[in-house]
Design a protein around this motif. Structure first.
Motif, PDB file in Angstrom:
ATOM      1  N   HIS A 216      46.089  47.388  43.725  1.00  0.00           N
ATOM      2  CA  HIS A 216      45.845  46.148  42.984  1.00  0.00           C
ATOM      3  C   HIS A 216      44.449  45.689  43.362  1.00  0.00           C
ATOM      4  N   LEU A 217      43.502  45.795  42.440  1.00  0.00           N
ATOM      5  CA  LEU A 217      42.116  45.464  42.715  1.00  0.00           C
ATOM      6  C   LEU A 217      41.854  43.985  42.459  1.00  0.00           C
ATOM      7  N   ASN A 218      41.018  43.394  43.300  1.00  0.00           N
ATOM      8  CA  ASN A 218      40.541  42.028  43.080  1.00  0.00           C
ATOM      9  C   ASN A 218      39.431  42.118  42.039  1.00  0.00           C
ATOM     10  N   GLU A 219      39.724  41.696  40.827  1.00  0.00           N
ATOM     11  CA  GLU A 219      38.813  41.910  39.706  1.00  0.00           C
ATOM     12  C   GLU A 219      37.421  41.336  39.965  1.00  0.00           C
ATOM     13  N   GLU A 220      37.342  40.093  40.419  1.00  0.00           N
ATOM     14  CA  GLU A 220      36.040  39.450  40.583  1.00  0.00           C
ATOM     15  C   GLU A 220      35.226  40.101  41.691  1.00  0.00           C
TER      16      GLU A 220
END
Length: 226
Positions: A216-220
């Motif tokens: 789960h990547l931190n988009e920002e």
């Protein structure tokens, strides 16, 4: 053989009916074999005339160097093929080994008979050749992607490249990848411990959450690194 319907769902036999596949397999002198887990299907150095279609189970394409280091170059799952490039150039020895990742059934096809159309110039035979060309093109694209992902000198750079591609390809910042930790390390050509350490640092930096092959990547934050 009771795998005809399954074969109609594969890329190689896409567009062919069960009846056509029955004729094709007879023409290509197809042979089905079963392999136990970790059994060698092809050894590095072998010269082969048959390409393999995985019917069940899966296989690893592996490379062993002179110092005993093993790298997993690919994981071939049901419906996919292997050995087609070397079977087209029968005099060229394999640079890799093909190993059963689990109990696996393989359908072997004579490549020489596949690429030489019969005297009747059957449409389904021509279709098979077109499908094989698409497979060649896709594998070439996959190889190009791997070269791109491993171009960075840093482990983080390689991970960022690979994970960014997966997020784009799967259309989400939450996804699973087809590799466990060792396989991912092999794919990115890095040490497994170093890879795990870098993932821990990326997690501490708030870039991602990871559990086994789920990310789960931190988009920002992730975008700021690209």
């Amino acid at each position: 053989m009771n795998n005809y319907f399954f074969l109609t769902q594969t890329v190689l036999f896409q567009g062919s009916t069960i009846e056509e596949i029955q004729m094709i397999l007879k023409c290509l002198r197809a042979e089905k074999k079963r392999f136990a887990k970790r059994e060698i299907i092809y050894h590095a150095g072998d010269r082969v005339q048959f390409m393999g279609v995985v019917l069940s189970g899966s296989v690893y394409v592996e490379n062993d160097d002179l110092w005993g280091n093993k790298s997993v170059l690919d994981h071939i799952e049901p419906g996919a093929v292997f050995g087609e490039t070397y079977a087209c150039i029968a005099k060229e020895p394999l640079m890799v080994s093909v190993v059963a990742a689990e109990t696996t059934e393989i359908l072997f096809l004579n490549m020489n008979r596949l690429i030489q159309t019969c005297s009747n110039v059957c449409e389904y035979h021509n279709r098979l050749i077109r499908n094989l060309l698409m497979i060649f093109a896709q594998k070439n694209l996959n190889l190009s992607r791997r070269i791109f992902h491993t171009s960075s000198k840093s482990i983080r750079g390689r991970l960022l490249s690979y994970l960014s591609f997966q997020a784009t390809y799967q259309g989400s910042y939450e996804f699973t990848i087809p590799y466990n930790r060792q396989q991912l390390a092999d794919y990115l050509s890095v040490d497994r411990s170093a890879l795990s350490n870098e993932l821990s640092k990326m997690k501490k930096d708030g870039l991602l959450e990871v559990k086994r092959n789920y990310f789960h990547l931190n988009e920002e934050l992730f975008k700021s690194y690209l």
